[in-house]
Scaffold this motif. Structure first.
Motif, PDB file in Angstrom:
ATOM      1  N   ASP A 104      -9.197 -12.424   5.278  1.00 28.69           N
ATOM      2  CA  ASP A 104      -8.536 -11.706   6.369  1.00 28.69           C
ATOM      3  C   ASP A 104      -7.407 -10.816   5.849  1.00 28.69           C
ATOM      4  OD1 ASP A 104     -10.269 -13.048   8.013  1.00 28.69           O
ATOM      5  OD2 ASP A 104      -8.776 -14.438   8.818  1.00 28.69           O
ATOM      6  N   ALA A 105      -6.662 -11.308   4.840  1.00 31.62           N
ATOM      7  CA  ALA A 105      -5.558 -10.510   4.306  1.00 31.62           C
ATOM      8  C   ALA A 105      -6.077  -9.269   3.589  1.00 31.62           C
ATOM      9  CB  ALA A 105      -4.714 -11.365   3.363  1.00 31.62           C
ATOM     10  N   ARG A 106      -7.148  -9.427   2.821  1.00 34.39           N
ATOM     11  CA  ARG A 106      -7.705  -8.271   2.119  1.00 34.39           C
ATOM     12  C   ARG A 106      -8.281  -7.256   3.098  1.00 34.39           C
ATOM     13  NH1 ARG A 106     -10.321 -12.310  -2.182  1.00 34.39           N
ATOM     14  NH2 ARG A 106      -8.648 -12.291  -3.745  1.00 34.39           N
ATOM     15  N   ALA A 107      -8.904  -7.741   4.151  1.00 28.70           N
ATOM     16  CA  ALA A 107      -9.457  -6.835   5.156  1.00 28.70           C
ATOM     17  C   ALA A 107      -8.340  -6.049   5.829  1.00 28.70           C
ATOM     18  CB  ALA A 107     -10.258  -7.619   6.196  1.00 28.70           C
ATOM     19  N   PHE A 108      -7.252  -6.741   6.159  1.00 25.09           N
ATOM     20  CA  PHE A 108      -6.123  -6.036   6.781  1.00 25.09           C
ATOM     21  C   PHE A 108      -5.509  -5.041   5.802  1.00 25.09           C
ATOM     22  CE2 PHE A 108      -1.644  -5.404   7.620  1.00 25.09           C
ATOM     23  CZ  PHE A 108      -1.649  -5.062   8.962  1.00 25.09           C
ATOM     24  N   GLY A 109      -5.330  -5.476   4.554  1.00 24.67           N
ATOM     25  CA  GLY A 109      -4.720  -4.599   3.565  1.00 24.67           C
ATOM     26  C   GLY A 109      -5.524  -3.336   3.320  1.00 24.67           C
ATOM     27  N   ALA A 110      -6.856  -3.486   3.287  1.00 21.77           N
ATOM     28  CA  ALA A 110      -7.715  -2.323   3.078  1.00 21.77           C
ATOM     29  C   ALA A 110      -7.639  -1.378   4.273  1.00 21.77           C
ATOM     30  CB  ALA A 110      -9.148  -2.774   2.839  1.00 21.77           C
ATOM     31  N   THR A 111      -7.651  -1.935   5.482  1.00 13.66           N
ATOM     32  CA  THR A 111      -7.586  -1.116   6.685  1.00 13.66           C
ATOM     33  C   THR A 111      -6.245  -0.389   6.795  1.00 13.66           C
ATOM     34  OG1 THR A 111      -9.092  -2.599   7.859  1.00 13.66           O
ATOM     35  CG2 THR A 111      -7.711  -1.153   9.204  1.00 13.66           C
ATOM     36  N   ALA A 112      -5.169  -1.104   6.439  1.00 17.51           N
ATOM     37  CA  ALA A 112      -3.825  -0.528   6.548  1.00 17.51           C
ATOM     38  C   ALA A 112      -3.471   0.361   5.368  1.00 17.51           C
ATOM     39  CB  ALA A 112      -2.795  -1.648   6.671  1.00 17.51           C
ATOM     40  N   GLY A 113      -4.304   0.344   4.328  1.00 19.58           N
ATOM     41  CA  GLY A 113      -4.022   1.159   3.154  1.00 19.58           C
ATOM     42  C   GLY A 113      -2.797   0.714   2.388  1.00 19.58           C
ATOM     43  N   LEU A 114      -2.608  -0.601   2.260  1.00 17.28           N
ATOM     44  CA  LEU A 114      -1.433  -1.123   1.578  1.00 17.28           C
ATOM     45  C   LEU A 114      -1.448  -0.775   0.096  1.00 17.28           C
ATOM     46  CD1 LEU A 114      -1.173  -4.694   3.173  1.00 17.28           C
ATOM     47  CD2 LEU A 114       0.210  -2.690   3.696  1.00 17.28           C
ATOM     48  N   THR A 115      -0.271  -0.532  -0.461  1.00 19.18           N
ATOM     49  CA  THR A 115      -0.127  -0.208  -1.880  1.00 19.18           C
ATOM     50  C   THR A 115       1.097  -0.941  -2.434  1.00 19.18           C
ATOM     51  OG1 THR A 115       1.398   1.655  -1.636  1.00 19.18           O
ATOM     52  CG2 THR A 115      -0.963   2.118  -1.334  1.00 19.18           C
ATOM     53  N   PRO A 116       1.251  -0.978  -3.767  1.00 17.80           N
ATOM     54  CA  PRO A 116       2.416  -1.644  -4.357  1.00 17.80           C
ATOM     55  C   PRO A 116       3.753  -0.995  -4.009  1.00 17.80           C
ATOM     56  CG  PRO A 116       0.667  -1.428  -5.986  1.00 17.80           C
ATOM     57  CD  PRO A 116       0.263  -0.612  -4.804  1.00 17.80           C
ATOM     58  N   VAL A 117       3.753   0.239  -3.552  1.00 19.04           N
ATOM     59  CA  VAL A 117       5.032   0.885  -3.229  1.00 19.04           C
ATOM     60  C   VAL A 117       5.477   0.618  -1.796  1.00 19.04           C
ATOM     61  CG1 VAL A 117       4.620   2.703  -4.910  1.00 19.04           C
ATOM     62  CG2 VAL A 117       3.975   3.074  -2.525  1.00 19.04           C
ATOM     63  N   ASP A 118       4.656  -0.059  -1.008  1.00 16.07           N
ATOM     64  CA  ASP A 118       5.015  -0.335   0.388  1.00 16.07           C
ATOM     65  C   ASP A 118       6.103  -1.399   0.474  1.00 16.07           C
ATOM     66  OD1 ASP A 118       3.409   1.352   2.065  1.00 16.07           O
ATOM     67  OD2 ASP A 118       1.666   0.217   1.394  1.00 16.07           O
ATOM     68  N   ARG A 119       7.011  -1.197   1.432  1.00 13.24           N
ATOM     69  CA  ARG A 119       8.038  -2.168   1.770  1.00 13.24           C
ATOM     70  C   ARG A 119       7.791  -2.562   3.221  1.00 13.24           C
ATOM     71  NH1 ARG A 119      12.851  -1.873  -1.185  1.00 13.24           N
ATOM     72  NH2 ARG A 119      14.135  -1.854   0.687  1.00 13.24           N
ATOM     73  N   THR A 120       7.432  -3.835   3.423  1.00 14.46           N
ATOM     74  CA  THR A 120       7.016  -4.304   4.747  1.00 14.46           C
ATOM     75  C   THR A 120       8.091  -5.193   5.351  1.00 14.46           C
ATOM     76  OG1 THR A 120       4.689  -4.260   4.099  1.00 14.46           O
ATOM     77  CG2 THR A 120       5.258  -5.595   6.022  1.00 14.46           C
ATOM     78  N   MET A 121       8.529  -4.843   6.560  1.00 15.21           N
ATOM     79  CA  MET A 121       9.422  -5.709   7.326  1.00 15.21           C
ATOM     80  C   MET A 121       8.583  -6.439   8.365  1.00 15.21           C
ATOM     81  SD  MET A 121      12.367  -6.923   8.352  1.00 15.21           S
ATOM     82  CE  MET A 121      13.658  -5.897   7.679  1.00 15.21           C
ATOM     83  N   THR A 122       8.636  -7.784   8.342  1.00 13.38           N
ATOM     84  CA  THR A 122       7.859  -8.594   9.280  1.00 13.38           C
ATOM     85  C   THR A 122       8.815  -9.368  10.176  1.00 13.38           C
ATOM     86  OG1 THR A 122       6.065  -8.822   7.684  1.00 13.38           O
ATOM     87  CG2 THR A 122       6.108 -10.392   9.503  1.00 13.38           C
ATOM     88  N   VAL A 123       8.731  -9.129  11.469  1.00 18.10           N
ATOM     89  CA  VAL A 123       9.546  -9.846  12.447  1.00 18.10           C
ATOM     90  C   VAL A 123       8.731 -11.041  12.926  1.00 18.10           C
ATOM     91  CG1 VAL A 123      10.777  -9.704  14.635  1.00 18.10           C
ATOM     92  CG2 VAL A 123      10.667  -7.695  13.130  1.00 18.10           C
ATOM     93  N   MET A 124       9.162 -12.239  12.532  1.00 18.20           N
ATOM     94  CA  MET A 124       8.391 -13.447  12.823  1.00 18.20           C
ATOM     95  C   MET A 124       9.319 -14.535  13.384  1.00 18.20           C
ATOM     96  SD  MET A 124       5.803 -15.638  10.328  1.00 18.20           S
ATOM     97  CE  MET A 124       5.170 -14.153   9.605  1.00 18.20           C
ATOM     98  N   PRO A 125       9.551 -14.537  14.710  1.00 16.23           N
ATOM     99  CA  PRO A 125      10.470 -15.509  15.289  1.00 16.23           C
ATOM    100  C   PRO A 125       9.943 -16.935  15.295  1.00 16.23           C
ATOM    101  CG  PRO A 125       9.473 -14.166  17.002  1.00 16.23           C
ATOM    102  CD  PRO A 125       9.061 -13.570  15.697  1.00 16.23           C
TER     103      PRO A 125
END
Length: 239
Positions: A176-197
């Motif tokens: 699931d993570a790889r599928a999301f990453g491929a769809t979102a076009g994630l790369t090593p230069v991305d900085r992701t902020m995740t809001v997880m209460p």
């Protein structure tokens, strides 16, 4: 022999990413080191599952690695003692990874017989409370992780993470993570902020696992306070 990168923690370590400014590889190595250096914890987990009463931060990666070979029941840090106790009994939990802030809830839920592993200072060290013993375990010096393998290895079909009624395998989470990453076009230069209460496996996959697998930097905040978001200057915001 199974590819070591078929295990979620080792795959995350091999990705080269950072979580809350800590290298994922360092947090994962600390978890494996904890098992190697604390025999009482190994005995408590024999034939059992582990539990984590933690937010999705480097301490959680440490707990995930220290659960090597068994499922990790992830319980929201603000859970009631009754729910934590009933879920832990149903899942056959032998030890709980948590922080000082949540020890009162854990003790009310589980009594004194279940060891608590405090990860406030992970990945530097952990404090294990087992019976009447208090054991400080140094996690800062360890051997390298076996990170050679196929970066796209199919995950092992054995349980990795349990949350609510869901039991997810290493294979489920990596797929699931790889599928999301491929769809979102994630790369090593991305900085992701995740809001997880709250503990949320879908947010964990999309906002933590996927960007770390692709070598990015991740910052997890429990609130939608703009201050940490603006300070971190993310290229992606997941909530």
């Amino acid at each position: 022999m199974s590819d070591p990168l078929a295990l979620l923690p080792l795959a995350l370590a091999a990705g080269g990413g950072r979580l809350n400014r800590i290298d994922a590889s360092r947090a994962v190595a600390a978890g494996f080191t904890l098992l190697q250096r604390c025999a009482p914890l190994v005995r408590a987990l024999a034939g059992k599952r582990a539990a984590a009463v933690l937010p999705a931060d480097p301490a959680f990666l440490c707990a995930l690695a220290a659960s090597d070979g068994r499922g990790l029941f992830w319980c929201d840090p603000h859970v009631s003692p009754d729910e934590l106790g009933s879920r832990s009994a149903a899942y056959g939990v032998g030890a709980v990874f948590t922080m000082e802030t949540f020890t009162a809830t854990c003790r009310l839920a589980l009594g004194a017989d279940i060891p608590l592993v405090l990860l406030d200072d992970a990945p530097a060290h952990a404090v294990v409370h087992a019976g009447d013993r208090r054991i400080v375990v140094d996690l800062g010096s360890h051997f390298g992780l076996p990170l050679e393998g196929q970066r796209d290895a199919e995950g092992r079909d054995e349980e990795c993470l349990l949350i609510g009624e869901r039991i997810l395998t290493h294979r489920d989470l990596l797929r699931d993570a790889r599928a999301f990453g491929a769809t979102a076009g994630l790369t090593p230069v991305d900085r992701t902020m995740t809001v997880m209460p709250t503990a949320d496996v879908d947010l964990f996959v999309a906002g933590v696992v996927a960007p770390l697998l692709y070598g990015g930097e991740v910052f997890v905040t429990p609130t939608e306070d703009r201050a940490p978001i603006d300070q971190f200057a993310p290229t992606r915001l997941v909530h």
